[in-house]
Enzyme design. Structure first.
Site, PDB file in Angstrom:
ATOM      1  CG  HIS A  15      -5.433  82.664 -49.572  1.00 46.51           C
ATOM      2  ND1 HIS A  15      -6.213  82.566 -50.856  1.00 46.51           N
ATOM      3  CD2 HIS A  15      -6.367  82.433 -48.581  1.00 46.51           C
ATOM      4  CE1 HIS A  15      -7.341  82.308 -50.459  1.00 46.51           C
ATOM      5  NE2 HIS A  15      -7.875  82.097 -49.230  1.00 46.51           N
ATOM      6  CG  HIS A  17     -10.060  83.622 -45.237  1.00 43.75           C
ATOM      7  ND1 HIS A  17     -11.024  84.188 -46.126  1.00 43.75           N
ATOM      8  CD2 HIS A  17      -9.442  82.281 -45.729  1.00 43.75           C
ATOM      9  CE1 HIS A  17     -10.910  83.412 -47.037  1.00 43.75           C
ATOM     10  NE2 HIS A  17      -9.977  82.347 -47.079  1.00 43.75           N
ATOM     11  CE  LYS A 101     -10.241  84.261 -53.701  1.00 43.15           C
ATOM     12  NZ  LYS A 101      -9.449  83.379 -52.931  1.00 43.15           N
ATOM     13  CG  HIS A 138     -12.361  79.540 -54.508  1.00 41.09           C
ATOM     14  ND1 HIS A 138     -12.044  79.399 -53.067  1.00 41.09           N
ATOM     15  CD2 HIS A 138     -12.860  78.345 -54.980  1.00 41.09           C
ATOM     16  CE1 HIS A 138     -12.346  78.067 -52.869  1.00 41.09           C
ATOM     17  NE2 HIS A 138     -12.760  77.639 -53.746  1.00 41.09           N
ATOM     18  CG  HIS A 176      -7.005  78.119 -51.592  1.00 37.20           C
ATOM     19  ND1 HIS A 176      -7.745  77.694 -53.082  1.00 37.20           N
ATOM     20  CD2 HIS A 176      -7.725  79.055 -50.981  1.00 37.20           C
ATOM     21  CE1 HIS A 176      -8.743  78.491 -52.865  1.00 37.20           C
ATOM     22  NE2 HIS A 176      -8.875  79.384 -52.021  1.00 37.20           N
ATOM     23  CG  ASP A 249      -7.728  79.153 -47.646  1.00 35.72           C
ATOM     24  OD1 ASP A 249      -8.169  80.273 -47.299  1.00 35.72           O
ATOM     25  OD2 ASP A 249      -8.278  78.353 -48.007  1.00 35.72           O
TER      26      ASP A 249
HETATM   27  C1  NCD Z   1     -12.748  80.064 -46.636  1.00 32.97           C
HETATM   28  C2  NCD Z   1     -13.418  80.808 -45.544  1.00 32.97           C
HETATM   29  O1  NCD Z   1     -14.060  80.191 -44.616  1.00 32.97           O
HETATM   30  O2  NCD Z   1     -13.631  82.136 -45.683  1.00 32.97           O
HETATM   31  N1  NCD Z   1     -12.900  78.707 -46.436  1.00 32.97           N
HETATM   32  C3  NCD Z   1     -12.034  77.663 -46.857  1.00 32.97           C
HETATM   33  O3  NCD Z   1     -12.357  76.451 -46.682  1.00 32.97           O
HETATM   34  N2  NCD Z   1     -11.059  77.835 -47.533  1.00 32.97           N
HETATM   35  C4  NCD Z   1     -12.816  80.535 -48.062  1.00 32.97           C
HETATM   36  C5  NCD Z   1     -11.957  80.073 -48.947  1.00 32.97           C
HETATM   37  O4  NCD Z   1     -11.012  80.621 -49.228  1.00 32.97           O
HETATM   38  O5  NCD Z   1     -12.281  79.177 -49.893  1.00 32.97           O
HETATM   39 ZN    ZN Z   2      -9.300  81.305 -48.690  1.00 34.23          ZN
END
Ligand code: NCD
Ligand code: ZN
Length: 355
Positions: A15, A17, A101, A138, A176, A249
């Site tokens: 996971h 970003h 997702k 999520h 998460h 995450d």
């Molecule tokens: C994530 C993001 O910034 O894209 N933020 C977070 O707080 N984890 C989005 C997500 O996974 O919820």
């Molecule tokens: Zn995330």
């Protein structure tokens, strides 16, 4: 394995970003230096919600990858009320899509185009169940009346339970997790369900967000919970149960957008993720369980091969970078400026020692 080095099968991040543009170019090497593969989240603005967008995003990631790094992005598609089951199936069949997702609309960063009601994607879920494509969730209820610290627990009863009952063979990853209830929920549905656990939720509880003042860089969603929940997910992570595996995450944001009147959610932990996990497992007296959590349970659940390459961690203090420049701003990494007890040995040094 000596006491001062840990050599593990190379891990994956289930996971992550990676963002886009200058941010992508800045953060990707931190992930690629540790992880062979990462499940890439599709919550760009606009969201990565069509096969064409997924293909183009994957290409941009590969172009941003430094040539000497070995890394494979595993792509996901962002479900909306309009997602077409046939398109999803095509993407899965051609190997472009690893998973889809589900962001409940308005649950988190860039989720405003997410699913407004699960019943609107029933045809999509039915198709995913049939073709064996995992659904990544999520797991937070979005009703603003619900206390922010209860949103994960309420989601399990109100949304996830009916969904799992309607699609009994659908494979689901609860992303998460932050609560004792979520850990128990997943354990009792082992086989069809799994959960990722982040380094920060293993290391901080909700006090960290308010320690001496408001700490925007400790704010993420799902928000960190009380200590008893941190203890529960630590137990889950080190339990050896195949339901639980690594998902950082890692969610970078420019400092200006976090240190703001309405700061955004997300913690950037890619620079030291593996070191953080190693530290937690060592504190729990469970270093022997680290490799299965970081490198084995994830591929097992996704039905993918484990990595053959190895990675070495060396005991020794390493200061985590405290600020990373990006596009006229900076990102402040999790544990920045602090010292961790383990450090990843750069790949070339590992090779040199083995020769
Ligand atoms: C994530 C993001 O910034 O894209 N933020 C977070 O707080 N984890 C989005 C997500 O996974 O919820
Ligand atoms: Zn995330």
């Amino acid at each position: 394995m000596s006491l001062d080095t840990l050599t593990l099968r190379r891990p994956d991040d289930w996971h992550c970003h990676l963002r886009d543009g200058a941010m992508l170019r800045t953060v990707l090497p931190y992930t690629a230096r540790q992880f062979a593969r990462a499940i890439v989240m599709p919550n760009l603005a606009p969201p990565v919600a069509t096969l064409e967008a997924v293909r183009a995003y994957r290409q941009r990631i590969l172009e941003a990858l430094p040539p000497d790094m070995d890394f494979q992005p595993l792509m996901t598609i962002y479900l909306t009320d309009q997602t077409d089951p046939d398109e999803l199936q095509r993407g899965h069949a051609e190997g472009l899509l690893t998973a889809a997702k589900l962001y409940p609309a308005n649950a988190t960063t860039n989720s405003q185009f997410g699913v407004t009601e699960v019943r609107l994607i029933h045809a999509v879920l039915e198709r995913m169940e049939r073709i064996g494509m995992p659904l990544l969730v999520h797991g937070e209820a979005t009703d603003p009346q619900i206390d922010i610290f209860d949103r994960e627990r309420v989601f399990l009863d109100r949304v996830l339970d009916p969904l799992l009952k309607s699609f009994p063979a659908l494979k689901v990853v609860l992303e998460h997790i932050t609560t004792e209830e979520a850990a128990q929920y997943v354990t009792s549905r082992a086989g069809r369900m799994a959960a990722t656990i982040t380094p920060h939720h293993l290391m901080i509880n909700r006090n960290a967000i308010f320690s001496g003042g408001i700490r925007p860089h400790m704010y993420c969603l799902p928000i960190a919970k009380r200590e008893k929940h941190r203890q529960a997910i630590r137990r889950a992570a080190v339990s050896g149960s195949p339901c639980f595996f690594l998902g950082t995450d890692s969610a970078p944001h420019p400092a200006r957008t976090k240190e703001a009147e309405c700061g955004c959610a997300g913690i950037f932990n890619a620079p030291d993720a593996l070191e953080c996990y190693a530290q937690v497992f060592e504190e729990e007296g469970a270093l022997d369980k680290l490799e299965s959590f970081v490198s084995v349970h994830g591929p097992q659940f996704y039905g993918l091969p484990v990595n053959e390459a190895a990675i070495t961690l060396r005991r020794g203090r390493r200061a985590v970078e405290s600020r990373i420049a990006v596009d006229g701003d900076e990102i402040l990494p999790f544990r920045g400026g602090e010292e961790l007890g383990w450090s990843v040995v750069p790949f070339q040094q590992c090779m040199a020692r083995e020769r």
